[in-house]
Design a protein around this motif. Structure first.
Motif, PDB file in Angstrom:
ATOM      1  N   TRP A 113      14.183 -29.362 -90.385  1.00 12.75           N
ATOM      2  CA  TRP A 113      15.532 -28.867 -90.658  1.00 12.75           C
ATOM      3  C   TRP A 113      15.491 -27.600 -91.511  1.00 12.75           C
ATOM      4  CZ3 TRP A 113      18.366 -30.626 -87.072  1.00 12.75           C
ATOM      5  CH2 TRP A 113      18.122 -31.898 -86.557  1.00 12.75           C
ATOM      6  N   ASP A 117      17.040 -23.919 -90.599  1.00 12.88           N
ATOM      7  CA  ASP A 117      17.807 -23.146 -91.581  1.00 12.88           C
ATOM      8  C   ASP A 117      17.264 -21.728 -91.731  1.00 12.88           C
ATOM      9  OD1 ASP A 117      19.519 -25.265 -92.073  1.00 12.88           O
ATOM     10  OD2 ASP A 117      18.510 -25.884 -93.931  1.00 12.88           O
ATOM     11  N   THR A 121      19.819 -17.495 -89.710  1.00 15.12           N
ATOM     12  CA  THR A 121      20.297 -16.536 -90.710  1.00 15.12           C
ATOM     13  C   THR A 121      20.675 -15.217 -90.033  1.00 15.12           C
ATOM     14  OG1 THR A 121      18.148 -15.522 -91.147  1.00 15.12           O
ATOM     15  CG2 THR A 121      18.691 -17.543 -92.379  1.00 15.12           C
TER      16      THR A 121
END
Length: 151
Positions: A113, A117, A121
């Motif tokens: 995870w 993440d 972005t």
């Protein structure tokens, strides 16, 4: 005529417009590329048939075109149906390819995870979707700096 191994016009254009800290995801054939990418990322499908092209082949092309200062992988799971004992074999391929390109970048595994993440972005500019069938073949690269000849 281009001299680098990378001759894909759209990928070359994206890399030419990118800069320091931009990220490139080389995604394996199982990565959810439509919903796990940054808002500025272009998706290029290079998945002709299972296993062609591989993530390592894409890495070789990228390394011939831009400097890389970091490389992150998706950490293997310790239990469950996708668990592995030790590093996936593809990581050794990446290490060899990086060394052969003259890079001293080390692979940095990130929890699944956390990896997602890092991908989603605004710095994420490109996903190259491969057809690599190897587990844990996803590779997130950070573009480095091209140093001047006098430094």
């Amino acid at each position: 005529m281009l001299l680098s191994k990378l001759i894909h016009p759209e990928i070359t254009s994206i890399l030419a417009a990118s800069g320091h800290h931009s990220t490139i995801l080389i995604a394996d054939g199982n990565y959810p590329s439509l919903n796990k990418r940054g808002p500025n990322a272009k998706l290029i499908s290079m998945n002709l048939m299972p296993g062609l092209i591989t993530c390592d082949q894409a890495l070789q092309a990228i390394l011939s075109a831009v400097p890389i200062e970091a490389a992150m992988t998706m950490q293997t799971e310790e239990s469950g149906p996708y668990a592995l004992d030790g590093d996936p074999p593809v990581w050794d391929d990446y290490r060899k390819t990086l060394r052969d390109a003259g890079s001293d970048v080390e692979l940095k595994p990130l929890e699944k995870w956390a990896f997602y993440d890092h991908v989603i972005t605004p710095d994420h500019v490109l996903t190259i979707q491969t057809a690599d069938q190897q587990r844990y073949a996803n590779l997130l690269l950070v573009i480095g700096v091209r140093m001047s000849e006098t430094e």
